[in-house]
Design a protein around this motif. Structure first.
Motif, short mmCIF file in Angstrom:
data_model
loop_
_atom_site.label_atom_id
_atom_site.label_comp_id
_atom_site.label_asym_id
_atom_site.label_seq_id
_atom_site.Cartn_x
_atom_site.Cartn_y
_atom_site.Cartn_z
N ASN A 263 66.12 -60.58 -15.92
CA ASN A 263 65.58 -60.37 -17.27
C ASN A 263 65.26 -61.69 -17.97
N ILE A 264 64.40 -61.59 -19.00
CA ILE A 264 63.88 -62.77 -19.69
C ILE A 264 64.97 -63.70 -20.22
N PRO A 265 66.03 -63.19 -20.89
CA PRO A 265 67.02 -64.11 -21.45
C PRO A 265 67.73 -64.99 -20.42
N ALA A 266 67.65 -64.61 -19.15
CA ALA A 266 68.32 -65.38 -18.11
C ALA A 266 67.33 -66.02 -17.14
N ALA A 267 66.08 -66.17 -17.57
CA ALA A 267 65.05 -66.66 -16.66
C ALA A 267 64.73 -68.15 -16.83
N SER A 268 65.64 -68.88 -17.45
CA SER A 268 65.40 -70.31 -17.66
C SER A 268 65.51 -71.08 -16.35
N ILE A 269 64.49 -71.89 -16.05
CA ILE A 269 64.55 -72.73 -14.86
C ILE A 269 65.73 -73.71 -14.97
N GLY A 270 65.86 -74.34 -16.15
CA GLY A 270 66.88 -75.36 -16.32
C GLY A 270 68.30 -74.83 -16.40
N SER A 271 68.49 -73.70 -17.09
CA SER A 271 69.84 -73.19 -17.33
C SER A 271 70.34 -72.23 -16.26
N VAL A 272 69.42 -71.65 -15.48
CA VAL A 272 69.82 -70.62 -14.51
C VAL A 272 69.36 -70.96 -13.09
N ILE A 273 68.06 -71.09 -12.90
CA ILE A 273 67.52 -71.23 -11.54
C ILE A 273 67.97 -72.53 -10.88
N LYS A 274 67.86 -73.63 -11.59
CA LYS A 274 68.28 -74.91 -11.03
C LYS A 274 69.76 -74.93 -10.67
N PRO A 275 70.67 -74.48 -11.57
CA PRO A 275 72.09 -74.44 -11.20
C PRO A 275 72.38 -73.50 -10.04
N GLN A 389 56.69 -64.66 -10.85
CA GLN A 389 57.53 -64.78 -9.66
C GLN A 389 57.83 -66.25 -9.42
N LEU A 390 59.07 -66.54 -9.01
CA LEU A 390 59.45 -67.92 -8.76
C LEU A 390 58.84 -68.40 -7.45
N VAL A 391 58.03 -69.43 -7.56
CA VAL A 391 57.40 -70.07 -6.39
C VAL A 391 57.69 -71.56 -6.50
N GLY A 392 58.45 -72.08 -5.55
CA GLY A 392 58.84 -73.49 -5.65
C GLY A 392 59.82 -73.67 -6.81
N GLU A 393 59.42 -74.48 -7.76
CA GLU A 393 60.29 -74.75 -8.91
C GLU A 393 59.67 -74.27 -10.22
N ARG A 394 58.80 -73.29 -10.13
CA ARG A 394 58.18 -72.79 -11.36
C ARG A 394 57.88 -71.30 -11.24
N TRP A 395 57.68 -70.68 -12.41
CA TRP A 395 57.29 -69.28 -12.47
C TRP A 395 55.78 -69.17 -12.36
N GLN A 396 55.33 -68.32 -11.45
CA GLN A 396 53.89 -68.11 -11.26
C GLN A 396 53.51 -66.72 -11.76
N PRO A 397 52.71 -66.64 -12.83
CA PRO A 397 52.34 -65.33 -13.38
C PRO A 397 51.53 -64.51 -12.36
#
Length: 408
Positions: A263-275, A389-397
């Motif tokens: 979900n959107i509130p947990a979709a931060s690259i810096g706060s969620v995906i990277k860790p 969708q997450l592709v590499g290190e970014r979200w791809q619309p």
């Protein structure tokens, strides 16, 4: 701890105070408490400590933006004094801090208070006091109820609408899938789960397992184990940042590779995906309504350039990948627009009138096709969602913008 760029002092109560002097505003003016010829006092609560602290970037970014506004002369000649207190994501503490803002600091309005349970705790109080609870930092559908709560307005797509969008997507693209849902056990999680079921419509039987958690829990590992055991091949990760990262890691540890929707509130690259880890997060799907300033493909986008220039000058060291920083920036821009529209009538009634009169506005960091619009009978500024969708290190619309305001 003091962060110079946003003037935040984090102690038992974090206080942000950005203020200044200006020449008196010409012409007749109408004021409620919190507004004068030279100043507009705005109150806010944020979880600078505790379980929800990852979301506190909203408040820090907002403080930095109001610093920018003041440096450029304020709003209609008035400087903004932004007073933000730490509530630790605890509803009783939120009540205490909001009463302090209203009764001691005498703010004109409460802006961007974060969290569904925390805002629920102050909902009736602020409406009884007729004080704007403006642009709530949390997507509860209850914030769009102008008939019963005319002093409360949300901001981001409601969790109900977000859930509907995912349900519509799954019903159309994975009609034979089996869905497992992890959700936060409060209005936040229940709203998005309810929206998912509405979006699935006749396909709601695709849901084969549900597991909830309390924000006070140290881990959700056992819930992920339980959901994997259900045989589901679609995982709905409806959580906060800390638990989202845990769930991503646990699913990978178990060798579970479902269609994973976050979900959107947990979709931060810096706060969620990277860790959590980029490698194990590939292919995760989420919704969004904000541009990604770290996307190389957006390097020449005028809005992204403006945002990055803001960060460099007023918020140095900010995490460019954080959606919290981006959302705080946009929300502060929208409030500034409301204050501009209010002119010299800085009464609380007129603030709400102007907030309900935003017409297809575009801002720097909103994704293409997503606009701010409100009316007297629709208090939802953002209702559209773009899947990514997450592709590499970014979200791809991908796919079209979804206006998920009703069931399928």
């Amino acid at each position: 701890m003091r962060i110079k760029s946003t003037k935040i002092a984090l102690a038992s109560a974090a206080i942000i105070a950005i203020s200044g002097c200006s020449n008196a505003v010409a012409g007749d003016a109408k004021y409620d408490a919190g507004a004068t010829d030279t100043e507009i006092r705005i109150g806010n609560t944020m979880p600078y400590s505790g379980q929800g602290s990852a979301w506190s970037l909203l408040g820090k970014s907002e403080a930095a933006y109001f610093e920018k506004v003041n440096a450029e002369g304020g709003v209609n000649g008035r400087k903004i004094k932004f007073i933000s207190y730490d509530d630790g994501y605890s509803p009783p503490k939120t009540v205490e801090q909001v009463r302090r803002l209203v009764e001691n600091d005498e703010v004109l309005l409460i802006f961007s208070p974060f969290g569904v349970p925390t805002n629920t705790a102050i909902h009736k109080y602020l409406n009884a006091k007729k004080i704007p609870q403006l642009f709530v930092g949390g997507g509860g559908s209850k914030w769009n109820d102008p008939k019963n709560f005319p002093w409360t307005m949300g901001f981001q797509p409601s969790f109900l609408n977000e859930g509907r969008a995912y349900g519509q997507y799954l019903a159309a693209n994975h009609p034979n899938g089996k869905i497992a849902v992890l959700y936060q056990h409060d209005d936040y999680g229940k709203d998005i789960l309810g929206g998912l079921k509405q979006g699935l419509g006749p396909k709601a039987s695709m849901i084969v397992a549900e597991a909830s958690y309390e924000v006070s829990m140290p881990t959700i590992d056992s819930q992920v184990v339980q959901l994997k055991a259900s045989g589901a091949d679609i995982f709905m990760n409806f959580t906060g940042p800390k638990f989202a990262a845990q769930a991503i890691r646990k699913a990978a540890e178990l060798g579970w590779k479902p269609v994973h929707i976050l979900n959107i509130p947990a979709a931060s690259i810096g706060s969620v995906i990277k860790p959590a880890g980029f490698e194990i997060s590939q292919g995760i799907i989420s919704g969004g309504f904000l541009k990604d300033a770290s996307d190389p493909a957006m390097a020449d986008d005028p809005g992204v350039k403006s945002y990055l220039a803001f960060l460099e000058k007023y918020y140095p060291g900010a995490d460019v990948t954080s959606t919290g920083n981006t959302q705080g920036y946009v929300m502060a821009q929208v409030l500034t627009q409301v204050l501009k529209q209010a002119g010299n009538d800085l009464t609380r009634e007129n603030i709400m009138r102007q907030a309900a009169n935003l017409k297809d506005l575009e801002f720097d960091m909103l994704m293409p096709g997503i606009k701010i619009k409100t009316s007297s009978d629709d208090f939802a500024p953002v209702e559209a969602i773009q899947l990514r969708q997450l592709v590499g290190e970014r979200w791809q619309p991908f796919g079209p913008v979804i206006e998920a305001t009703a069931g399928p």
